[in-house]
Write a protein that holds these residues in place. Sequence first.
Motif, PDB file in Angstrom:
ATOM      1  N   LEU A 149       0.838  -1.206   0.000  1.00  0.00           N
ATOM      2  CA  LEU A 149       0.000   0.000   0.000  1.00  0.00           C
ATOM      3  C   LEU A 149       0.871   1.253   0.000  1.00  0.00           C
ATOM      4  O   LEU A 149       0.553   2.240  -0.687  1.00  0.00           O
ATOM      5  CB  LEU A 149      -0.929  -0.007   1.211  1.00  0.00           C
ATOM      6  CG  LEU A 149      -2.063  -1.032   1.200  1.00  0.00           C
ATOM      7  CD1 LEU A 149      -2.822  -1.009   2.527  1.00  0.00           C
ATOM      8  CD2 LEU A 149      -3.040  -0.742   0.037  1.00  0.00           C
ATOM      9  N   VAL A 150       1.951   1.212   0.756  1.00  0.00           N
ATOM     10  CA  VAL A 150       2.872   2.358   0.812  1.00  0.00           C
ATOM     11  C   VAL A 150       3.556   2.549  -0.535  1.00  0.00           C
ATOM     12  O   VAL A 150       3.702   3.686  -1.019  1.00  0.00           O
ATOM     13  CB  VAL A 150       3.904   2.145   1.939  1.00  0.00           C
ATOM     14  CG1 VAL A 150       5.036   3.157   1.816  1.00  0.00           C
ATOM     15  CG2 VAL A 150       3.239   2.275   3.297  1.00  0.00           C
ATOM     16  N   ILE A 151       3.987   1.465  -1.157  1.00  0.00           N
ATOM     17  CA  ILE A 151       4.627   1.564  -2.469  1.00  0.00           C
ATOM     18  C   ILE A 151       3.650   2.131  -3.493  1.00  0.00           C
ATOM     19  O   ILE A 151       4.025   2.969  -4.333  1.00  0.00           O
ATOM     20  CB  ILE A 151       5.156   0.177  -2.914  1.00  0.00           C
ATOM     21  CG1 ILE A 151       6.333  -0.247  -2.027  1.00  0.00           C
ATOM     22  CG2 ILE A 151       5.598   0.207  -4.381  1.00  0.00           C
ATOM     23  CD1 ILE A 151       6.863  -1.627  -2.319  1.00  0.00           C
ATOM     24  N   ASP A 152       2.403   1.698  -3.424  1.00  0.00           N
ATOM     25  CA  ASP A 152       1.384   2.230  -4.345  1.00  0.00           C
ATOM     26  C   ASP A 152       1.188   3.728  -4.122  1.00  0.00           C
ATOM     27  O   ASP A 152       1.063   4.499  -5.084  1.00  0.00           O
ATOM     28  CB  ASP A 152       0.059   1.493  -4.144  1.00  0.00           C
ATOM     29  CG  ASP A 152       0.129   0.040  -4.606  1.00  0.00           C
ATOM     30  OD1 ASP A 152       1.064  -0.294  -5.368  1.00  0.00           O
ATOM     31  OD2 ASP A 152      -0.738  -0.758  -4.194  1.00  0.00           O
ATOM     32  N   LYS A 153       1.180   4.128  -2.846  1.00  0.00           N
ATOM     33  CA  LYS A 153       1.019   5.559  -2.540  1.00  0.00           C
ATOM     34  C   LYS A 153       2.206   6.364  -3.070  1.00  0.00           C
ATOM     35  O   LYS A 153       2.031   7.438  -3.669  1.00  0.00           O
ATOM     36  CB  LYS A 153       0.882   5.766  -1.033  1.00  0.00           C
ATOM     37  CG  LYS A 153       0.674   7.213  -0.623  1.00  0.00           C
ATOM     38  CD  LYS A 153       0.501   7.339   0.886  1.00  0.00           C
ATOM     39  CE  LYS A 153       0.305   8.797   1.276  1.00  0.00           C
ATOM     40  NZ  LYS A 153       0.141   8.950   2.761  1.00  0.00           N
ATOM     41  N   SER A 155       4.174   5.533  -5.509  1.00  0.00           N
ATOM     42  CA  SER A 155       4.120   5.512  -6.977  1.00  0.00           C
ATOM     43  C   SER A 155       3.166   6.574  -7.498  1.00  0.00           C
ATOM     44  O   SER A 155       3.460   7.268  -8.484  1.00  0.00           O
ATOM     45  CB  SER A 155       3.686   4.125  -7.464  1.00  0.00           C
ATOM     46  OG  SER A 155       4.622   3.136  -7.078  1.00  0.00           O
ATOM     47  N   ASN A 156       2.015   6.716  -6.842  1.00  0.00           N
ATOM     48  CA  ASN A 156       1.040   7.731  -7.259  1.00  0.00           C
ATOM     49  C   ASN A 156       1.604   9.142  -7.088  1.00  0.00           C
ATOM     50  O   ASN A 156       1.371  10.023  -7.924  1.00  0.00           O
ATOM     51  CB  ASN A 156      -0.250   7.578  -6.450  1.00  0.00           C
ATOM     52  CG  ASN A 156      -1.004   6.300  -6.789  1.00  0.00           C
ATOM     53  OD1 ASN A 156      -0.886   5.773  -7.901  1.00  0.00           O
ATOM     54  ND2 ASN A 156      -1.774   5.786  -5.844  1.00  0.00           N
ATOM     55  N   LEU A 157       2.355   9.354  -6.002  1.00  0.00           N
ATOM     56  CA  LEU A 157       2.969  10.667  -5.783  1.00  0.00           C
ATOM     57  C   LEU A 157       4.014  10.963  -6.857  1.00  0.00           C
ATOM     58  O   LEU A 157       4.108  12.099  -7.352  1.00  0.00           O
ATOM     59  CB  LEU A 157       3.614  10.712  -4.399  1.00  0.00           C
ATOM     60  CG  LEU A 157       2.663  10.824  -3.205  1.00  0.00           C
ATOM     61  CD1 LEU A 157       3.394  10.539  -1.901  1.00  0.00           C
ATOM     62  CD2 LEU A 157       2.032  12.217  -3.164  1.00  0.00           C
ATOM     63  N   ILE A 158       4.814   9.966  -7.213  1.00  0.00           N
ATOM     64  CA  ILE A 158       5.833  10.167  -8.252  1.00  0.00           C
ATOM     65  C   ILE A 158       5.172  10.497  -9.584  1.00  0.00           C
ATOM     66  O   ILE A 158       5.595  11.418 -10.304  1.00  0.00           O
ATOM     67  CB  ILE A 158       6.713   8.911  -8.385  1.00  0.00           C
ATOM     68  CG1 ILE A 158       7.523   8.695  -7.103  1.00  0.00           C
ATOM     69  CG2 ILE A 158       7.659   9.039  -9.576  1.00  0.00           C
ATOM     70  CD1 ILE A 158       8.261   7.373  -7.045  1.00  0.00           C
ATOM     71  N   ALA A 159       4.104   9.767  -9.914  1.00  0.00           N
ATOM     72  CA  ALA A 159       3.396  10.029 -11.173  1.00  0.00           C
ATOM     73  C   ALA A 159       2.811  11.437 -11.179  1.00  0.00           C
ATOM     74  O   ALA A 159       2.906  12.158 -12.180  1.00  0.00           O
ATOM     75  CB  ALA A 159       2.293   8.987 -11.364  1.00  0.00           C
ATOM     76  N   ALA A 160       2.251  11.856 -10.044  1.00  0.00           N
ATOM     77  CA  ALA A 160       1.679  13.204  -9.947  1.00  0.00           C
ATOM     78  C   ALA A 160       2.756  14.275 -10.029  1.00  0.00           C
ATOM     79  O   ALA A 160       2.510  15.381 -10.537  1.00  0.00           O
ATOM     80  CB  ALA A 160       0.899  13.343  -8.642  1.00  0.00           C
ATOM     81  N   SER A 161       3.968  13.953  -9.558  1.00  0.00           N
ATOM     82  CA  SER A 161       5.056  14.937  -9.600  1.00  0.00           C
ATOM     83  C   SER A 161       5.449  15.263 -11.039  1.00  0.00           C
ATOM     84  O   SER A 161       5.811  16.408 -11.350  1.00  0.00           O
ATOM     85  CB  SER A 161       6.272  14.419  -8.824  1.00  0.00           C
ATOM     86  OG  SER A 161       6.972  13.411  -9.550  1.00  0.00           O
ATOM     87  N   PHE A 162       5.391  14.276 -11.921  1.00  0.00           N
ATOM     88  CA  PHE A 162       5.711  14.534 -13.325  1.00  0.00           C
ATOM     89  C   PHE A 162       4.637  15.400 -13.986  1.00  0.00           C
ATOM     90  O   PHE A 162       4.928  16.191 -14.884  1.00  0.00           O
ATOM     91  CB  PHE A 162       5.884  13.215 -14.078  1.00  0.00           C
ATOM     92  CG  PHE A 162       7.212  12.566 -13.850  1.00  0.00           C
ATOM     93  CD1 PHE A 162       8.347  13.023 -14.509  1.00  0.00           C
ATOM     94  CD2 PHE A 162       7.353  11.502 -12.964  1.00  0.00           C
ATOM     95  CE1 PHE A 162       9.589  12.432 -14.299  1.00  0.00           C
ATOM     96  CE2 PHE A 162       8.586  10.906 -12.739  1.00  0.00           C
ATOM     97  CZ  PHE A 162       9.699  11.370 -13.414  1.00  0.00           C
TER      98      PHE A 162
END
Length: 470
Positions: A149-153, A155-162
Motif C-alpha cells: 500500500l505504501v509503495i502504491d502511494k 508511486s502515485n505521488l511520483i506520477a503526480a510529480s511529473f
Amino acid sequence: MRNIFYIVIAVIFLASCKAKQVVLPDPVAEQVKAPNWVSSRPNNGFKYIGVGFSEKSKGENYQIEAKKNALYDLASEIKVDISSNSVLYTVQNNNKFNENFNSLIKLSNSDNIEGYSLVDSYENDKQYWVYYQLDKKEYADLKARKKQLVIDKASNLIAASFYDEKNKDFSSSLKKRIQSFGVLTPYLSEEINFDPQQTNGIKNVFDLTNLIQTQLQSINVVPQIKSPVLKPYQATYSPLLYNLELKSKTPLQNFPLMVASDEGEIMVNERTSTNGNGEVQIKVNSVEPLNQNVAFSLSPDINTLMASDSVSNAGIKLLKQFIQTPALKVSANVTNITIHVNSIENNFGKQTGLHSVETYIKQKFNGQEIRLVDIPEEADYIIESIAETKEDISSAILSANYNIKLAALIIDLQLKNRITNEVLFKTQVNDVYGYANSLDNAGLNAYSNPKINAKLAESLFFLKRKILVY
C-alpha cells in the motif's frame, strides 16, 4: 443430678462446634505472587514478545506508560535486516547512521504495530506490568500488505510529480517526490521496486533520490551585470536582489531558501524565498568594513518546503543522507563610504586660504570604513561647511574703551545624501571669538581659537551618527 447431666452435654456440644470452626484468611494480608514472566522473560519461536512496566509513583498514566514500554520492547524484537538491494545498504558502513536508522524503525514500529494481544498483567503496590505478544506470521503478512500500500502511494505521488513538472510547478513537483520518499522511510532497509510504467520510468528508490537530486541541481542564478554594493555600519540596508531560474529558463517561483554569509563580518537573515518572478531577497542586518567582494550561499530549504506536509523531520534527515542540496553562490561588493567635504572659510567675505576647518573635519572622518574623495560625483555623502566671521555686538564697546575689535566665527554644517540630495543633518557652530586691533586680524584669530575644535567635535559627532551606526 439431672441438671448436672444437661450441663455436661452442653459443654461437650460447644467444644465440638469450636473444634470445627474454620479460620478465614485475611485478603488484605495475602500478597499476590508475581508471575514467572515478570522475573524471567518468555521465549516463543512463533511470537514476538513485549514486556513493559511502569512505576505507579509516576502518576495516573502509569498503565499507558507500561503499555508503551511493552510495545517498544516488542518492536525491538523485530530485527531490521538490510537487503543488499536496499537504499540503506549504500551507507551501511556508517555505524552511527545505521544505529539512528534502526532506532527510527523501532520507534515507527512501536507506533504502528497492529495485531498484538495482551497475554497477562500484574501489579503490586509500586509497579504495574503488562505482557503482549504478536504472531510472527500474521505480522509478516500484515507488513507485506502495508508495504505494498505504501509503495502504491509513493508511486502515485511520483506520477503526480511529473504532471506538476509538466505544468512548470517546480515546488509542488519536488514536494511530491520528497513525500514519496518520506512514506517509504520505514522500508528503506528492504528492496523497493516500482512499476516503471506507472512512475514514468522510475524503478526504485535509487532512481527516486537521483530524480530529486537532479531537480535540485536544475536551479541556477541569473548572471548579474553589476554586483550590489554594501556599505559598513549602516542603520538599515536595502535587501540584496538576485534572480533564480531553472535550466529551462523558467523563473524559480515561491521557493524557500537558506542563506549563509561566507564572511563573519556580515550578518544576514537565515531564511528567504523567491517570489512569483523568481526574485530572491537577502536581508542584511549588519556589515563591518571589508572593502572586497563577498559571497552568500543560497541552499534549498527542504524543511520549510515540507513544513505543512506529512513528511517528518526524521524522513527529511534520512533523505539528506542520499542527496546533496547544492549551494548557489551570489556576491556583493563591500566598499568604503565615500565622503566629499566642501568647505568655504571666509573672513568678512574674503577667503582666508587657511583650510583649518576643512582639515579638522577630514581628520574626524579618517577611518577604514570611510574614504574621502575630491570629486563630488564619486561621493555617497557631501559635508558642506560654510565658515564666516562677523563683528560681534560687543566689538563697539571694546573698541571705544580699549581700541580692540571682537569678531565672531559662525560655521554652518550640513550633511546631504549625494544621490537623493536629501539634507540629513544641519547645525550651526558658534560661540567662537577672536580679537585684535583690527577686524581682519580679529577674524583670523577666531579661526585659531582652540575652542573651535571642541565646538566642531561636538557637532561632527552627531553628524557622523547619521552616516555610521556602530
